[in-house]
Design a protein around this motif. Structure first.
Motif, PDB file in Angstrom:
ATOM      1  N   ASN A 131       0.828  -1.206   0.000  1.00 28.42           N
ATOM      2  CA  ASN A 131       0.000   0.000   0.000  1.00 28.42           C
ATOM      3  C   ASN A 131       0.865   1.259   0.000  1.00 28.42           C
ATOM      4  O   ASN A 131       0.536   2.246  -0.675  1.00 28.42           O
ATOM      5  CB  ASN A 131      -0.931   0.001   1.211  1.00 28.42           C
ATOM      6  CG  ASN A 131      -1.850   1.191   1.234  1.00 28.42           C
ATOM      7  OD1 ASN A 131      -1.638   2.145   1.991  1.00 28.42           O
ATOM      8  ND2 ASN A 131      -2.880   1.182   0.410  1.00 28.42           N
ATOM      9  N   GLN A 132       1.974   1.213   0.736  1.00 28.58           N
ATOM     10  CA  GLN A 132       2.871   2.376   0.780  1.00 28.58           C
ATOM     11  C   GLN A 132       3.482   2.639  -0.591  1.00 28.58           C
ATOM     12  O   GLN A 132       3.531   3.786  -1.047  1.00 28.58           O
ATOM     13  CB  GLN A 132       3.968   2.150   1.828  1.00 28.58           C
ATOM     14  CG  GLN A 132       3.472   2.278   3.258  1.00 28.58           C
ATOM     15  CD  GLN A 132       4.541   1.940   4.287  1.00 28.58           C
ATOM     16  OE1 GLN A 132       5.527   1.252   3.986  1.00 28.58           O
ATOM     17  NE2 GLN A 132       4.358   2.407   5.508  1.00 28.58           N
ATOM     18  N   TRP A 133       3.944   1.572  -1.263  1.00 27.11           N
ATOM     19  CA  TRP A 133       4.511   1.766  -2.611  1.00 27.11           C
ATOM     20  C   TRP A 133       3.432   2.263  -3.566  1.00 27.11           C
ATOM     21  O   TRP A 133       3.678   3.166  -4.376  1.00 27.11           O
ATOM     22  CB  TRP A 133       5.106   0.457  -3.142  1.00 27.11           C
ATOM     23  CG  TRP A 133       5.945   0.681  -4.361  1.00 27.11           C
ATOM     24  CD1 TRP A 133       7.287   0.967  -4.411  1.00 27.11           C
ATOM     25  CD2 TRP A 133       5.495   0.688  -5.734  1.00 27.11           C
ATOM     26  NE1 TRP A 133       7.694   1.133  -5.718  1.00 27.11           N
ATOM     27  CE2 TRP A 133       6.626   0.972  -6.550  1.00 27.11           C
ATOM     28  CE3 TRP A 133       4.264   0.483  -6.341  1.00 27.11           C
ATOM     29  CZ2 TRP A 133       6.542   1.042  -7.937  1.00 27.11           C
ATOM     30  CZ3 TRP A 133       4.172   0.564  -7.723  1.00 27.11           C
ATOM     31  CH2 TRP A 133       5.297   0.842  -8.514  1.00 27.11           C
ATOM     32  N   PHE A 134       2.252   1.688  -3.468  1.00 27.62           N
ATOM     33  CA  PHE A 134       1.115   2.069  -4.312  1.00 27.62           C
ATOM     34  C   PHE A 134       0.802   3.554  -4.151  1.00 27.62           C
ATOM     35  O   PHE A 134       0.677   4.297  -5.132  1.00 27.62           O
ATOM     36  CB  PHE A 134      -0.096   1.222  -3.901  1.00 27.62           C
ATOM     37  CG  PHE A 134      -1.345   1.447  -4.707  1.00 27.62           C
ATOM     38  CD1 PHE A 134      -1.640   0.636  -5.798  1.00 27.62           C
ATOM     39  CD2 PHE A 134      -2.249   2.441  -4.358  1.00 27.62           C
ATOM     40  CE1 PHE A 134      -2.809   0.822  -6.531  1.00 27.62           C
ATOM     41  CE2 PHE A 134      -3.411   2.644  -5.086  1.00 27.62           C
ATOM     42  CZ  PHE A 134      -3.690   1.832  -6.181  1.00 27.62           C
ATOM     43  N   GLU A 135       0.694   4.012  -2.909  1.00 30.26           N
ATOM     44  CA  GLU A 135       0.362   5.416  -2.645  1.00 30.26           C
ATOM     45  C   GLU A 135       1.474   6.345  -3.139  1.00 30.26           C
ATOM     46  O   GLU A 135       1.199   7.389  -3.750  1.00 30.26           O
ATOM     47  CB  GLU A 135       0.128   5.632  -1.146  1.00 30.26           C
ATOM     48  CG  GLU A 135      -1.088   4.907  -0.581  1.00 30.26           C
ATOM     49  CD  GLU A 135      -2.393   5.461  -1.113  1.00 30.26           C
ATOM     50  OE1 GLU A 135      -2.425   6.617  -1.570  1.00 30.26           O
ATOM     51  OE2 GLU A 135      -3.413   4.737  -1.060  1.00 30.26           O
ATOM     52  N   GLN A 136       2.716   5.980  -2.868  1.00 32.26           N
ATOM     53  CA  GLN A 136       3.840   6.815  -3.301  1.00 32.26           C
ATOM     54  C   GLN A 136       3.904   6.896  -4.827  1.00 32.26           C
ATOM     55  O   GLN A 136       4.136   7.968  -5.389  1.00 32.26           O
ATOM     56  CB  GLN A 136       5.153   6.258  -2.753  1.00 32.26           C
ATOM     57  CG  GLN A 136       5.308   6.428  -1.254  1.00 32.26           C
ATOM     58  CD  GLN A 136       6.498   5.670  -0.695  1.00 32.26           C
ATOM     59  OE1 GLN A 136       7.245   5.006  -1.430  1.00 32.26           O
ATOM     60  NE2 GLN A 136       6.688   5.742   0.613  1.00 32.26           N
ATOM     61  N   HIS A 137       3.675   5.771  -5.472  1.00 43.34           N
ATOM     62  CA  HIS A 137       3.744   5.749  -6.931  1.00 43.34           C
ATOM     63  C   HIS A 137       2.674   6.648  -7.538  1.00 43.34           C
ATOM     64  O   HIS A 137       2.969   7.479  -8.407  1.00 43.34           O
ATOM     65  CB  HIS A 137       3.568   4.320  -7.448  1.00 43.34           C
ATOM     66  CG  HIS A 137       3.520   4.233  -8.941  1.00 43.34           C
ATOM     67  ND1 HIS A 137       4.638   4.374  -9.732  1.00 43.34           N
ATOM     68  CD2 HIS A 137       2.475   4.054  -9.795  1.00 43.34           C
ATOM     69  CE1 HIS A 137       4.298   4.270 -11.001  1.00 43.34           C
ATOM     70  NE2 HIS A 137       2.983   4.076 -11.072  1.00 43.34           N
ATOM     71  N   ASP A 139       0.963   9.019  -6.104  1.00 45.49           N
ATOM     72  CA  ASP A 139       1.183  10.429  -5.750  1.00 45.49           C
ATOM     73  C   ASP A 139       2.137  11.059  -6.759  1.00 45.49           C
ATOM     74  O   ASP A 139       1.938  12.207  -7.185  1.00 45.49           O
ATOM     75  CB  ASP A 139       1.783  10.534  -4.342  1.00 45.49           C
ATOM     76  CG  ASP A 139       0.730  10.356  -3.251  1.00 45.49           C
ATOM     77  OD1 ASP A 139      -0.472  10.381  -3.570  1.00 45.49           O
ATOM     78  OD2 ASP A 139       1.122  10.181  -2.086  1.00 45.49           O
ATOM     79  N   TYR A 142       0.266  11.486 -10.027  1.00 44.02           N
ATOM     80  CA  TYR A 142      -0.662  12.616  -9.929  1.00 44.02           C
ATOM     81  C   TYR A 142       0.077  13.941 -10.076  1.00 44.02           C
ATOM     82  O   TYR A 142      -0.411  14.870 -10.720  1.00 44.02           O
ATOM     83  CB  TYR A 142      -1.385  12.573  -8.579  1.00 44.02           C
ATOM     84  CG  TYR A 142      -2.345  13.724  -8.373  1.00 44.02           C
ATOM     85  CD1 TYR A 142      -3.605  13.723  -8.966  1.00 44.02           C
ATOM     86  CD2 TYR A 142      -1.991  14.815  -7.577  1.00 44.02           C
ATOM     87  CE1 TYR A 142      -4.484  14.779  -8.786  1.00 44.02           C
ATOM     88  CE2 TYR A 142      -2.859  15.884  -7.397  1.00 44.02           C
ATOM     89  CZ  TYR A 142      -4.108  15.852  -7.993  1.00 44.02           C
ATOM     90  OH  TYR A 142      -4.972  16.897  -7.815  1.00 44.02           O
ATOM     91  N   ARG A 195      -3.528  -0.359 -10.840  1.00 41.45           N
ATOM     92  CA  ARG A 195      -4.249   0.534  -9.921  1.00 41.45           C
ATOM     93  C   ARG A 195      -5.606  -0.068  -9.524  1.00 41.45           C
ATOM     94  O   ARG A 195      -5.952  -0.117  -8.339  1.00 41.45           O
ATOM     95  CB  ARG A 195      -4.474   1.896 -10.581  1.00 41.45           C
ATOM     96  CG  ARG A 195      -5.128   2.915  -9.637  1.00 41.45           C
ATOM     97  CD  ARG A 195      -5.918   3.961 -10.419  1.00 41.45           C
ATOM     98  NE  ARG A 195      -5.065   4.743 -11.290  1.00 41.45           N
ATOM     99  CZ  ARG A 195      -4.557   5.942 -10.977  1.00 41.45           C
ATOM    100  NH1 ARG A 195      -4.843   6.495  -9.824  1.00 41.45           N
ATOM    101  NH2 ARG A 195      -3.806   6.586 -11.848  1.00 41.45           N
ATOM    102  N   GLU A 199      -6.598  -1.276  -5.716  1.00 39.92           N
ATOM    103  CA  GLU A 199      -7.738  -0.720  -4.996  1.00 39.92           C
ATOM    104  C   GLU A 199      -8.685  -1.825  -4.529  1.00 39.92           C
ATOM    105  O   GLU A 199      -9.193  -1.792  -3.407  1.00 39.92           O
ATOM    106  CB  GLU A 199      -8.474   0.281  -5.883  1.00 39.92           C
ATOM    107  CG  GLU A 199      -7.690   1.578  -6.111  1.00 39.92           C
ATOM    108  CD  GLU A 199      -8.339   2.492  -7.128  1.00 39.92           C
ATOM    109  OE1 GLU A 199      -9.263   2.023  -7.848  1.00 39.92           O
ATOM    110  OE2 GLU A 199      -7.926   3.673  -7.226  1.00 39.92           O
TER     111      GLU A 199
END
Length: 231
Positions: A131-137, A139, A142, A195, A199
């Protein structure tokens, strides 16, 4: 003209050059940018595939822990009815079934609860990393829209602006750029699939976690009630 083929792992880079011309700095910088785009995209594709595979492992873990909860929930229903925590109507038995004898090994039951909680904590650590890698990627996506910095596109554009002075044949460069953009689009499509999958997995984990915590609390209440009976 001489054709140069660079067998890049992402896709072959095929360009033609007039080596009787000197290579200017703007061209070197632009071609370096073209090659770097391939390196960055190949590297990102490998990362996306690796993290997608890690999500598949989390997915399997969620399915396993969901399945493990089924007998625990059944035992909890029976114990709660026995301890008058719940009404007998929660049990899916008819009158004939209700006349039978039901045995629950409490030691095995609580060991199953402990094992489930242990596996959930291990899965949580894996899920948190992903989840951390997913969010950082995302971000980064975006903010920048791509792992390719806009300056690299600008560097390549300088070759088009000064093509008469360049060694590289502008027609082959344009063709190669277009083919690269097609490959880049495919990697973006893969990213979109990653993605959506991520999710879905994180939502499934949240449901599993909530369901598990609810049943752990139920087991605690049953344990307290059993201890009271033994006093």
């Amino acid at each position: 003209m001489k054709e140069i083929v660079n067998e890049h792992p992402l896709r072959p880079i095929i360009l033609q050059f007039e080596f009787d011309k000197p290579q200017m700095e703007f061209e070197k910088k632009g071609l370096d940018a073209h090659y770097l785009m391939h390196d960055l995209t190949w590297d990102m594709l490998q990362q996306l595939k690796a993290h997608n595979q890690a999500l598949e492992e989390v997915d399997l873990g969620i399915a396993e822990l969901d399945y493990m909860l089924l007998p625990l929930e059944q035992d909890l229903d029976i114990l709660e009815v026995f301890l008058q925590i719940q009404d007998p109507s929660v049990l899916p038995f008819d009158e004939k079934d209700g006349e039978g004898e039901i045995n629950i090994d409490l030691g095995s039951f609580y060991e199953s609860v402990r094992q489930h909680n242990k596996k959930l904590q291990e899965l949580h650590a894996e899920m948190l990393r992903e989840n951390q890698w997913f969010e950082q990627h995302f971000d980064m996506i975006y903010e920048k829209e791509s792992w390719i910095d806009s300056d690299l596109w600008n560097d390549i554009h300088q070759i088009y602006r000064n093509y008469l002075q360049a060694q590289v044949d502008i027609v082959t460069l344009d063709r190669d750029q277009e083919e690269f953009r097609g490959t880049l689009s495919e990697v973006f499509d893969y990213q979109d699939g990653y993605r959506e999958y991520g999710e879905a997995i994180f939502e499934a984990y949240t449901r599993l976690h909530e369901r598990s915590e609810k049943n752990y609390r139920r087991a605690e209440v049953v344990n307290e009630a059993l201890n009271k009976m033994q006093r």
